[in-house]
Design an enzyme around this catalytic site. Structure first.
Site, PDB file in Angstrom:
ATOM      1  N   LYS A  41       0.831  -1.363  -0.065  1.00  0.00           N
ATOM      2  CA  LYS A  41       0.717   0.006   0.260  1.00  0.00           C
ATOM      3  C   LYS A  41       1.016   1.343  -0.317  1.00  0.00           C
ATOM      4  O   LYS A  41       1.921   1.364  -0.556  1.00  0.00           O
ATOM      5  CB  LYS A  41      -1.033   0.250   1.274  1.00  0.00           C
ATOM      6  CG  LYS A  41      -1.585  -1.403   1.528  1.00  0.00           C
ATOM      7  CD  LYS A  41      -2.614  -1.402   2.162  1.00  0.00           C
ATOM      8  CE  LYS A  41      -3.828  -2.829   2.464  1.00  0.00           C
ATOM      9  NZ  LYS A  41      -4.688  -3.133   3.280  1.00  0.00           N
TER      10      LYS A  41
ATOM     11  N   HIS B 161      -8.642  -2.659  -6.028  1.00  0.00           N
ATOM     12  CA  HIS B 161      -8.554  -3.370  -4.319  1.00  0.00           C
ATOM     13  C   HIS B 161      -9.698  -2.250  -4.193  1.00  0.00           C
ATOM     14  O   HIS B 161      -9.385  -0.990  -4.364  1.00  0.00           O
ATOM     15  CB  HIS B 161      -6.836  -2.339  -4.170  1.00  0.00           C
ATOM     16  CG  HIS B 161      -7.022  -2.912  -2.457  1.00  0.00           C
ATOM     17  ND1 HIS B 161      -7.639  -2.612  -1.408  1.00  0.00           N
ATOM     18  CD2 HIS B 161      -6.122  -3.888  -2.533  1.00  0.00           C
ATOM     19  CE1 HIS B 161      -6.963  -2.837  -0.598  1.00  0.00           C
ATOM     20  NE2 HIS B 161      -6.371  -4.319  -1.013  1.00  0.00           N
TER      21      HIS B 161
ATOM     22  N   GLU C 284     -11.841 -10.124  -1.296  1.00  0.00           N
ATOM     23  CA  GLU C 284     -11.077  -9.221   0.212  1.00  0.00           C
ATOM     24  C   GLU C 284     -12.604  -8.802   0.386  1.00  0.00           C
ATOM     25  O   GLU C 284     -12.978  -7.647   0.180  1.00  0.00           O
ATOM     26  CB  GLU C 284      -9.755  -8.213  -0.064  1.00  0.00           C
ATOM     27  CG  GLU C 284      -8.860  -8.951  -1.010  1.00  0.00           C
ATOM     28  CD  GLU C 284      -7.065  -8.354  -0.499  1.00  0.00           C
ATOM     29  OE1 GLU C 284      -6.578  -8.099   0.071  1.00  0.00           O
ATOM     30  OE2 GLU C 284      -7.594  -7.054  -1.499  1.00  0.00           O
TER      31      GLU C 284
ATOM     32  N   GLY D  14      -7.303  -5.139   6.822  1.00  0.00           N
ATOM     33  CA  GLY D  14      -6.349  -4.630   8.528  1.00  0.00           C
ATOM     34  C   GLY D  14      -6.860  -4.699   9.260  1.00  0.00           C
ATOM     35  O   GLY D  14      -7.135  -3.441  10.281  1.00  0.00           O
TER      36      GLY D  14
END
Ligand code: PGA
Length: 218
Positions: free
Chosen positions: A9, A94, A143, A149
């Site tokens: 990232k 993403h 995802e 996270g």
């Protein structure tokens, strides 16, 4: 073959990359077989990382995004033709790009085709079964947003059930991402329905990332 993808990232500095690569390349990879490691640093560090891994054929380089444009007056854009020969893969769509940069299914179709036309394999990220998978995309990374996270990795059973609902064409690689770390990676990597993992936070620590790689066939 299992695919282990590091998504750094918007983290790391030039110096951080050198420290990470020094530690990573000092590991013993002799017992690592049938694994492709894909490192996806921020754009400025792609060639820096590539130089480190030139003698490690099982390590490939990927970008975290790619421009929708092929070339021209688009200040700041990084196009597929610029990246060709530097990278083998590009993460596309993403969830952070979908939410912070309003990337739509239509845009991601264009980005995927840009990659494919320049011999770059798109790793198309989907959040759920509502996100469309463009034609000719051979790698899908599932995802779930609630797992990214957060430490709440999704169960293998749930991941496989979503895989079946995605109706991906046969032969498509299916990757899971979302709070994968050195303690849970084996669950995904040793399941025949899952071809690999996309790792964010845990990939910033070279030791944790190496432990994830070692989880294959553990
Ligand atoms: P995470 O991120 O491993 O920190 O959950 C994964 C990702 O966003 O690709």
């Amino acid at each position: 073959m299992k695919y282990i993808i590091a998504n750094w990232k918007a983290n790391s500095t030039y110096q951080d990359i050198n420290v990470w690569m020094d530690e990573f390349s000092n590991n013993d990879f002799t017992s690592v077989h049938d694994v492709e490691i894909i490192l996806c640093p921020p754009f400025p560090f792609l060639t820096q990382v590539k130089e480190y891994v030139d003698d490690m054929p099982f390590v490939k380089i990927g970008s975290q995004d790619i421009s929708q444009f092929s070339e021209g007056a688009y200040t700041g854009e990084i196009t597929a033709s610029m990246l060709q020969k530097i990278i083998d893969y590009a993460i596309i769509g993403h969830s952070e790009r979908r939410s912070h940069f309003n990337e739509t299914n239509e845009l991601l179709e264009i980005k995927s085709q840009q990659a494919i036309q320049h011999d770059i394999k798109p790793i198309l990220c989907v959040r759920n079964t509502m996100d469309l998978i463009p034609h000719n995309v051979n790698i899908v990374a599932y995802e779930p947003v609630e797992s990214i996270g957060t430490g709440n990795n999704q169960s293998v059973e749930m991941v496989i059930s979503v895989k079946h609902s995605l109706n991906i064409p046969p032969g498509t690689l299916f990757i899971y991402g979302g709070s994968v770390d050195e303690t849970n990676a084996a669950l995904y990597l040793n399941n025949s329905e899952i071809d690999g993992v996309l790792v964010g936070s845990a990939s910033l620590d070279p030791k944790k990332f190496y432990d994830i790689i070692r989880a294959v066939n553990s």
